[in-house]
Design an enzyme around this catalytic site. Structure first.
Site, mmCIF file in Angstrom:
data_model
loop_
_atom_site.group_PDB
_atom_site.id
_atom_site.type_symbol
_atom_site.label_atom_id
_atom_site.label_comp_id
_atom_site.label_asym_id
_atom_site.label_seq_id
_atom_site.Cartn_x
_atom_site.Cartn_y
_atom_site.Cartn_z
ATOM 1 N N LYS A 137 0.887 -1.172 0.000
ATOM 2 C CA LYS A 137 0.000 0.000 0.000
ATOM 3 C C LYS A 137 0.920 1.215 0.000
ATOM 4 O O LYS A 137 1.411 1.630 1.042
ATOM 5 C CB LYS A 137 -0.872 -0.027 1.262
ATOM 6 C CG LYS A 137 -2.202 0.681 1.176
ATOM 7 C CD LYS A 137 -2.127 2.133 0.758
ATOM 8 C CE LYS A 137 -1.719 3.056 1.890
ATOM 9 N NZ LYS A 137 -1.449 4.417 1.417
ATOM 10 N N GLU B 43 8.525 1.245 11.504
ATOM 11 C CA GLU B 43 9.555 2.285 11.363
ATOM 12 C C GLU B 43 8.822 3.616 11.499
ATOM 13 O O GLU B 43 8.133 4.037 10.575
ATOM 14 C CB GLU B 43 10.236 2.200 9.991
ATOM 15 C CG GLU B 43 10.962 0.902 9.723
ATOM 16 C CD GLU B 43 12.283 0.798 10.447
ATOM 17 O OE1 GLU B 43 12.720 1.800 11.050
ATOM 18 O OE2 GLU B 43 12.881 -0.289 10.435
ATOM 19 N N LEU B 44 8.933 4.250 12.644
ATOM 20 C CA LEU B 44 8.051 5.384 12.953
ATOM 21 C C LEU B 44 8.815 6.712 13.013
ATOM 22 O O LEU B 44 9.930 6.817 12.532
ATOM 23 C CB LEU B 44 7.307 5.080 14.256
ATOM 24 C CG LEU B 44 6.590 3.711 14.262
ATOM 25 C CD1 LEU B 44 5.890 3.457 15.579
ATOM 26 C CD2 LEU B 44 5.615 3.583 13.107
ATOM 27 N N CYS C 85 12.871 10.836 8.170
ATOM 28 C CA CYS C 85 12.684 10.415 9.568
ATOM 29 C C CYS C 85 13.985 10.525 10.358
ATOM 30 O O CYS C 85 13.955 10.668 11.568
ATOM 31 C CB CYS C 85 12.162 8.990 9.610
ATOM 32 S SG CYS C 85 13.215 7.859 8.713
ATOM 33 N N GLU D 10 8.392 16.742 15.548
ATOM 34 C CA GLU D 10 9.144 16.422 14.336
ATOM 35 C C GLU D 10 8.851 17.521 13.310
ATOM 36 O O GLU D 10 7.697 17.709 12.911
ATOM 37 C CB GLU D 10 8.686 15.046 13.821
ATOM 38 C CG GLU D 10 9.597 14.446 12.796
ATOM 39 C CD GLU D 10 9.116 13.047 12.348
ATOM 40 O OE1 GLU D 10 7.920 12.741 12.464
ATOM 41 O OE2 GLU D 10 9.967 12.282 11.874
HETATM 42 P P1 NAP Z 1 1.682 8.565 7.693
HETATM 43 O O1 NAP Z 1 0.663 9.610 7.563
HETATM 44 O O2 NAP Z 1 1.728 7.753 8.930
HETATM 45 O O3 NAP Z 1 1.468 7.612 6.421
HETATM 46 C C1 NAP Z 1 2.313 6.515 6.149
HETATM 47 C C2 NAP Z 1 1.546 5.489 5.336
HETATM 48 O O4 NAP Z 1 0.469 4.975 6.110
HETATM 49 C C3 NAP Z 1 0.915 6.050 4.055
HETATM 50 O O5 NAP Z 1 0.930 5.059 3.066
HETATM 51 C C4 NAP Z 1 -0.513 6.333 4.514
HETATM 52 O O6 NAP Z 1 -1.449 6.363 3.474
HETATM 53 C C5 NAP Z 1 -0.745 5.134 5.401
HETATM 54 N N1 NAP Z 1 -1.817 5.308 6.366
HETATM 55 C C6 NAP Z 1 -2.294 6.447 6.928
HETATM 56 N N2 NAP Z 1 -3.305 6.161 7.778
HETATM 57 C C7 NAP Z 1 -3.482 4.822 7.744
HETATM 58 C C8 NAP Z 1 -4.382 3.916 8.373
HETATM 59 N N3 NAP Z 1 -5.305 4.338 9.232
HETATM 60 N N4 NAP Z 1 -4.280 2.588 8.097
HETATM 61 C C9 NAP Z 1 -3.355 2.141 7.241
HETATM 62 N N5 NAP Z 1 -2.468 2.940 6.602
HETATM 63 C C10 NAP Z 1 -2.525 4.263 6.851
HETATM 64 O O7 NAP Z 1 3.137 9.134 7.503
HETATM 65 P P2 NAP Z 1 3.698 10.062 6.344
HETATM 66 O O8 NAP Z 1 3.205 11.438 6.564
HETATM 67 O O9 NAP Z 1 3.463 9.443 5.003
HETATM 68 O O10 NAP Z 1 5.264 9.972 6.606
HETATM 69 C C11 NAP Z 1 5.903 10.793 7.511
HETATM 70 C C12 NAP Z 1 6.202 10.052 8.788
HETATM 71 O O11 NAP Z 1 6.871 8.830 8.492
HETATM 72 C C13 NAP Z 1 7.149 10.819 9.675
HETATM 73 O O12 NAP Z 1 6.727 10.735 11.019
HETATM 74 C C14 NAP Z 1 8.476 10.092 9.485
HETATM 75 O O13 NAP Z 1 9.361 10.236 10.571
HETATM 76 C C15 NAP Z 1 8.026 8.702 9.299
HETATM 77 N N6 NAP Z 1 9.058 7.916 8.600
HETATM 78 C C16 NAP Z 1 9.735 6.989 9.322
HETATM 79 C C17 NAP Z 1 10.737 6.261 8.708
HETATM 80 C C18 NAP Z 1 11.505 5.236 9.482
HETATM 81 O O14 NAP Z 1 12.202 4.448 8.875
HETATM 82 N N7 NAP Z 1 11.407 5.199 10.803
HETATM 83 C C19 NAP Z 1 11.045 6.475 7.354
HETATM 84 C C20 NAP Z 1 10.319 7.446 6.650
HETATM 85 C C21 NAP Z 1 9.319 8.159 7.294
HETATM 86 P P3 NAP Z 1 -1.791 7.778 2.755
HETATM 87 O O15 NAP Z 1 -0.596 8.130 2.006
HETATM 88 O O16 NAP Z 1 -2.945 7.508 1.883
HETATM 89 O O17 NAP Z 1 -2.126 8.742 3.864
#
Ligand code: NAP
Length: 490
Positions: free
Chosen positions: A185, A265-266, A299, A396
């Site tokens: 996804k 990975e958050l 991240c 963040e």
């Molecule tokens: P996000 O809003 O949590 O979304 C991540 C993924 O989850 C997207 O594909 C999103 O879909 C999906 N998603 C959202 N709500 C969901 C739900 N209720 N059920 C299932 N899937 C769902 O995060 P983001 O804004 O894309 O990314 C930024 C965050 O990711 C930051 O906090 C960053 O630190 C973190 N990150 C962490 C790492 C690591 O390795 N630790 C690496 C990169 C990024 P949609 O796109 O359709 O919303």
């Protein structure tokens, strides 16, 4: 609709549908959604918008392909991954242009991401043939112990938008290497690169006579409703998620229903610590990489610069001069060094954090505001005199803004570094081996860069502690996330 750096011939062959069981098709509901260029805010692609029934079909396909795929000899799984690696590298320029179109980052950075993302295919091609086990005598002498590894089973992979190729390959490659089939996804903001990678894997598997349906992809704007039925379905055995801590927590609760293996990975809040004995020029160079890669939308981006009083002024002045000299422009423009943020909401969030810091007494050394004109640009910014409990330090940022907080002693630096619920990456600059050792031992983070502003490497375990996640991607550990350990008393 095409983005400026994408050749029409390349765009004509890009998949925009849903991949299920080796076939591309429209979403069951027939709807599509727009993908926009962050540099212009203009729509550039229409992508099929999956509904829950599509995700269930994708799991059907992953489940159906699972027995055949786990029976494929490791050497053949390895050779598929190696071939995909070669194809990604050969098409690096086209894929980089696609990443720049949907994610905004400068072309040179996008190309570096393609090579980094491809590296997961090469690394896990090498690991696929190294799934080891153990045979030994039990301490009682009564029997032998035989320990082996099995693929965990059909896996759901959910990726974020900030590294459209690397976040996908970091999950798909170890899953396939371990013998797992997957449903992916991708992020709705940047699905195109993942769709292209999936097509390259699909066509390469087909050419080799390997099972169809090992990689299924469901782009959607309804992430929650579309993935929810999969968490209810006992055929799903694993979830690997990269994204925000908030969504990760919700998914962990859903994963508890069928006690799914979970990798998370958050979010992060990386401290970048400059000790009094640091080589300040080296620290500035590292800080530019740790802060400005992908406009700070990483991240592992340095979120807080903790700098000893003795070097705070020098570091701040040199860092601000270097940040102020960066060229902020659309990623396709020659010489662009800092691209746009992903969307308007990101600009508003970053703006709000800067305004809040300034209202509480921080000084702007460079930048500080959004850029006028089309697209979602924010000036690379350095702030000094920031309080350790300012929102810009505790949240963040996910933007090109560097808040500097001064400290007076090593103890204080470690206390500040660890004073957060997060623990993904950290950076420390010092010329003292003793300080470096203390930083390695005391900073609560899954990854620490000592005199380096970049830690990511496909061959190293990537992941966090505390609220930054569970499990590791890359390295030897990356494949173990997709394997069960089975012990037989013999
Ligand atoms: P996000 O809003 O949590 O979304 C991540 C993924 O989850 C997207 O594909 C999103 O879909 C999906 N998603 C959202 N709500 C969901 C739900 N209720 N059920 C299932 N899937 C769902 O995060 P983001 O804004 O894309 O990314 C930024 C965050 O990711 C930051 O906090 C960053 O630190 C973190 N990150 C962490 C790492 C690591 O390795 N630790 C690496 C990169 C990024 P949609 O796109 O359709 O919303």
């Amino acid at each position: 609709m095409t983005a400026t750096m994408l050749s029409p011939a390349f765009v004509a062959h890009l998949p925009t549908g849903i991949l299920v069981g080796g076939h591309w098709g429209p979403a069951a509901g027939g709807a599509t959604f727009e993908v926009t260029d962050p540099a212009t805010a203009e729509p550039i692609f229409d992508v099929s918008d999956a509904i829950p029934a599509d995700a269930v079909r994708a799991l059907d396909a992953a489940h159906a392909a699972a027995p055949a795929w786990r029976a494929v000899p490791p050497r053949e799984r390895s050779e598929l991954l190696r071939a995909v690696f070669a194809r990604l590298v050969a098409r690096a320029d086209d894929i980089a242009a696609l990443i720049t179109a949907e994610a905004g980052k400068p072309l040179a950075e996008a190309r570096a991401e393609v090579l980094y993302g491809a590296e997961f295919l090469r690394w896990f091609a090498e690991q696929a043939v190294r799934a080891d086990g153990l045979v030994r005598m039990a301490p009682s002498g009564g029997n032998a112990q035989y320990v082996s590894r099995r693929p965990v089973g059909p896996s759901l992979l959910i990726t974020p938008w900030n590294f459209p190729i690397a976040m996908a390959t970091r999950k798909i490659a170890p899953a396939l290497a371990a013998g797992c089939t997957v449903v992916v996804k991708p992020a709705s903001l940047t699905p195109m690169t993942t769709l292209l990678v999936a097509e390259i894997i699909r066509s390469e598997a087909e050419a080799r006579g390997l099972p169809a349906g090992i990689v299924n992809v469901v782009p959607t704007t309804q992430a929650g409703p579309v993935t929810e039925p999969l968490f209810e379905d006992p055929r799903l055995r694993k979830v690997s998620f990269t994204g925000s801590t908030r969504v990760g927590q919700a998914l962990l609760a859903q994963a508890s229903k069928n006690v799914l293996r979970s990798s998370m990975e958050l979010g992060g809040n990386a401290p970048f610590v400059v000790f009094e004995d640091a080589d300040v020029d080296a620290a500035v160079e590292g800080a530019l990489v740790a802060k400005l890669r992908n406009s700070g939308q990483s991240c592992v981006a340095a979120n807080r610069f903790l700098v000893h009083d003795a070097v705070a002024r020098t570091f701040a002045d040199r860092f601000a001069a270097a940040v102020g000299a960066k060229v902020t422009a659309p990623g396709t423009r020659p010489g662009a060094e800092v691209g746009p943020l992903i969307d308007e909401a990101a600009v508003e969030k970053v703006s709000g954090l800067v305004d809040d810091a300034v209202a509480h007494g921080a000084q702007v050394l460079t930048g500080g505001a959004r850029l006028d004109g089309p697209g979602h640009f924010f000036e690379p910014t350095v702030l000094t005199g920031v309080d350790a409990d300012a929102r810009i330090v505790t949240e963040e940022i996910f933007g090109p803004v560097a808040p500097i907080v001064a400290f007076g002693s090593d103890d204080e630096a470690f206390e500040l570094a660890n004073g957060t619920p997060f623990g993904l990456a950290a950076y420390a600059y010092t010329t003292s081996l003793a300080r470096a050792r203390r930083a390695m031992d005391e900073i609560e983070a899954g990854m620490i860069g000592i005199n380096r502003g970049l830690v990511s490497d496909a061959s190293a375990p990537f992941g966090g502690v505390k609220a930054s996640g569970l499990g590791r991607e890359g390295g030897e550990a990356g494949m173990e996330e997709y394997q069960e350990t089975v012990y037989v008393a013999l």
